[in-house]
Design a protein around this motif. Structure first.
Motif: not given
Length: 135
Positions: A128-133
């Motif tokens: 389960v992942w997320c990204e931040l700019e």
């Protein structure tokens, strides 16, 4: 093109490991000059790793990397290959609810998020992942 890097921290199924992950993430981001992302990234990683430890019985891992596109990718791997429960909007979660906020917070705070099946560590499981700019 941004500097790229990739760290993985393998953890036991122990809620104390959440603190180890949070502090490690803070150090990694600080050393790479991304201090402005630390608070949000810690919140997201805490939710991801907490879910991995609380809802599975096996080991887990925190992976954080900077992509060539300048995104900071934060993922929690666990041994359950099933999808996470879909998040509800934060405004629909009761203040008294003990569960259900984790993925709602991730959806609200991350630029992107998702999940994928994975056999990366020799066991079936998922990220389960997320990204931040970070640019």
């Amino acid at each position: 093109m941004s500097e790229t890097w990739d760290y993985t921290l393998y953890i036991p199924n122990d809620l104390r490991a959440v603190t180890v992950c949070r502090r490690t993430l803070r150090m990694v981001l600080t050393l790479h000059g991304l201090i402005r992302l630390v608070d949000t990234a810690e919140l997201l990683a805490t939710e991801l790793i907490s879910n991995a430890v609380r809802h599975t019985k096996g080991p887990a891992a925190l992976r954080v990397r900077r992509t060539p596109q300048g995104l900071v990718w934060i993922g929690a791997w666990d041994t359950d290959p099933g999808p996470p429960q879909p998040p509800q909007p934060l405004d629909q979660i009761s203040e008294m609810a003990e569960d259900g906020r984790g993925l709602a917070l991730i959806r609200a705070c991350a630029d992107y998020w998702g999940w994928q099946p994975s056999g990366r560590f020799g066991d079936r499981g998922k990220y389960v992942w997320c990204e931040l700019e970070a640019v």
